[in-house]
Design an enzyme around this catalytic site. Structure first.
Site, PDB file in Angstrom:
ATOM      1  N   GLU A  90       0.840  -1.211   0.000  1.00  0.00           N
ATOM      2  CA  GLU A  90       0.000   0.000   0.000  1.00  0.00           C
ATOM      3  C   GLU A  90       0.870   1.255   0.000  1.00  0.00           C
ATOM      4  O   GLU A  90       0.523   2.254  -0.637  1.00  0.00           O
ATOM      5  CB  GLU A  90      -0.975  -0.003   1.188  1.00  0.00           C
ATOM      6  CG  GLU A  90      -1.989  -1.147   1.187  1.00  0.00           C
ATOM      7  CD  GLU A  90      -2.793  -1.295  -0.104  1.00  0.00           C
ATOM      8  OE1 GLU A  90      -3.102  -0.278  -0.754  1.00  0.00           O
ATOM      9  OE2 GLU A  90      -3.094  -2.454  -0.479  1.00  0.00           O
TER      10      GLU A  90
ATOM     11  N   HIS B  15       1.729   2.106  -3.497  1.00  0.00           N
ATOM     12  CA  HIS B  15       0.641   2.837  -4.163  1.00  0.00           C
ATOM     13  C   HIS B  15       0.649   4.301  -3.726  1.00  0.00           C
ATOM     14  O   HIS B  15       0.517   5.216  -4.532  1.00  0.00           O
ATOM     15  CB  HIS B  15      -0.716   2.236  -3.764  1.00  0.00           C
ATOM     16  CG  HIS B  15      -1.088   0.985  -4.501  1.00  0.00           C
ATOM     17  ND1 HIS B  15      -1.186   0.934  -5.871  1.00  0.00           N
ATOM     18  CD2 HIS B  15      -1.425  -0.257  -4.053  1.00  0.00           C
ATOM     19  CE1 HIS B  15      -1.569  -0.296  -6.234  1.00  0.00           C
ATOM     20  NE2 HIS B  15      -1.710  -1.033  -5.152  1.00  0.00           N
TER      21      HIS B  15
HETATM   22 ZN    ZN Z   1      -2.414  -3.009  -5.129  1.00  0.00          ZN
END
Ligand code: ZN
Length: 502
Positions: A266, A269
């Protein structure tokens, strides 16, 4: 022309504000909201989403875009203005071609489908969701029909929120080539004795896991002044502005890998979103190129960096210091083998780096076949078992861990939902190779817990452009060519060849 552009920007900023406000509500719903808030929250999010949609498809916006088109064409393709007009047009086209009644019907249908799936999956009752899935397929075909296409899955794959610029004719041959390489690799690896990952399955207190994860993501470059981490059952990243990109994670006290790699994924991202150029704030240029490129960034940090030996040369002694009872007697080599264990498994979300793409490609092929009409929903469970046996040498004994395992088809369209994961893996290796070629010192730096050169390269070459280019355009600019599987296959062969003595 400048007035018109300014007017377009003002309108797009308002649309973005409504969208971001809905995201805050969505984040709260998944992180803090008590169950009693669910019904009202659903309505509130729907209202904001509808207002944003109405603003986007307003006839004025269409007129502005038409008036600006010759201006956009007179500018260099990579100019910000041309990029903004291009991306705004894509959003406008997508929203204005699909009638509002259709969108409303689709949302009602998926809301109902999701509830049925939640009941049917635990009791392994595919027959119960089957009629819903058949209707989803009809609606997915109908959606595609609002656009011109070469392959019926193309409009679904190319949605602005999925993988614009990608089509079946690009993806299919790549995936076929990748499958030909991966199936024998998985066979060769699983013919060897399995790696021992018992060291990961001990008791690891939540607080220590949480703190260690935060230390790692701070170190790799996630900016906590412009983000935060909370707990959520299904981890996600969400962007309210370039200055506020949040992540969530989940912690399993009996399995170290879950929070550790989920957090790093995460953060990958989020670093991408945080790296958008500051002056893209409030415009549709902020954010990521596509789902596929987004996954390339989360996977680059999670796998190419986070599951590498060099990374753990730096972090493993620190992890041992946090969990001395569990890890003091576990060597770095044992730990490295454990976090890279390859095995035939039924569930995509639990699959390792090597087998993962076989799970994805199966879903992609089925989406195409379902949309083409060459596969019927009622034959899906059997087709699933046959393909799992052929590719992975294992077949689910039930539909719960087969065709019903992923939420995607039960909450969205059939088509365009899965390719991004494997496109991301393929591109992650292309990007990482390009970074290493430009800066061979990156590998040595990683062993010292330094990630600045890599992070800077990613910002300069990928993050800063936000949404301005499509994935093929971005690749052309960064690696000087189209998507290729060779770097990814090379990476897997090198790493797992050494690990499993192939
Ligand atoms: Zn992902």
């Amino acid at each position: 022309m400048e007035n018109k552009l300014a007017e377009l920007e003002t309108r797009l900023a308002e649309i973005k504000d409504l969208e971001s406000a809905a995201y805050v509500l969505h984040w709260d719903q998944n992180v803090y909201m008590p169950p009693g808030g669910a019904a009202a929250r659903g309505r509130q999010i729907a209202t904001l989403t509808r207002l944003g949609h109405e603003k986007m498809v307003a006839p004025d916006v269409g007129r502005l875009l038409d008036a600006l088109q010759p201006y956009a064409e007179s500018l260099p393709y990579d100019s910000d203005e041309a990029g903004l007009i291009r991306v705004a047009r894509r959003l406008y086209e997508e929203k204005s071609r699909v009638p509002p009644q259709f969108t409303a019907e689709f949302y009602d249908h998926t809301a109902a489908t999701l509830e049925v799936w939640k009941e049917a999956r635990p009791v392994d009752d595919f027959a119960k969701v089957r009629p819903y899935l058949e209707k989803t397929l009809d609606l997915s075909r109908q959606y595609a029909g609002y656009f011109d296409y070469e392959h019926i899955a193309d409009p679904l794959i190319g949605r602005p929120t999925q993988d614009p610029g990608m089509t079946v004719s690009i993806i299919r041959p790549l995936f076929a080539e990748l499958r030909d390489q991966l199936v024998p690799l998985v066979q060769a690896i699983t013919a060897k004795p399995p790696a021992d990952d018992a060291c990961l399955h001990q008791h690891f207190a939540e607080e220590e896991q949480w703190d260690f994860g935060i230390e790692v993501i701070k170190r790799v470059g996630y900016d906590l002044e412009r983000g935060r981490q909370d707990k959520a059952p299904h981890p996600f990243t969400i962007e309210f502005s370039i200055g506020d990109v949040r992540i969530t994670t989940r912690v399993d006290e009996h399995y170290l890998g879950s929070a550790l790699f989920g957090t790093l994924h995460e953060a990958g991202h989020a670093m991408y979103e945080q790296g958008s150029r500051a002056d893209f704030e409030g415009t549709p240029l902020a954010g990521g190129t596509s789902m596929g490129v987004h996954e390339s960034q989360s996977r680059l940090w999670e796998n190419l960096v986070g599951r590498s030996r060099g990374f753990w040369r730096h972090f493993y002694p620190k992890l041992q210091a946090v969990f001395p009872d569990q890890l003091a007697n576990v060597t770095l080599d044992t730990f490295y083998r454990a976090i890279n264990k390859v095995e035939r498994s039924l569930l995509r979300v639990e699959a390792d780096e090597v087998t993962y793409n076989l799970h994805v490609m199966l879903r992609f092929d089925f989406e195409c076949q379902l949309l083409e009409g060459s596969l019927a929903v009622r034959d899906l469970p059997e087709a699933w078992r046959a393909r799992m046996s052929a590719d992975l040498g294992i077949a689910p004994p039930n539909d719960r861990d087969g065709v019903m395992q992923d939420i995607h088809w039960y909450t969205d369209y059939i088509g365009g939902m899965f390719q991004c994961y494997t496109l991301g893996n393929i591109m992650s290796a292309q990007f990482f190779d390009a970074a290493l070629q430009a800066h061979p010192e990156i590998e040595g730096e990683m062993e010292n817990g330094e990630f600045g050169t890599l992070h800077r390269w990613l910002i300069d070459n990928i993050y800063q452009h936000g949404h301005k280019f499509t994935a093929p355009e971005l690749l052309e600019g960064v690696v000087g060519g189209p998507m290729r599987i060779a770097p990814y296959i090379h990476y897997l062969r090198e790493k797992y060849g050494e690990l499993y003595e192939l």
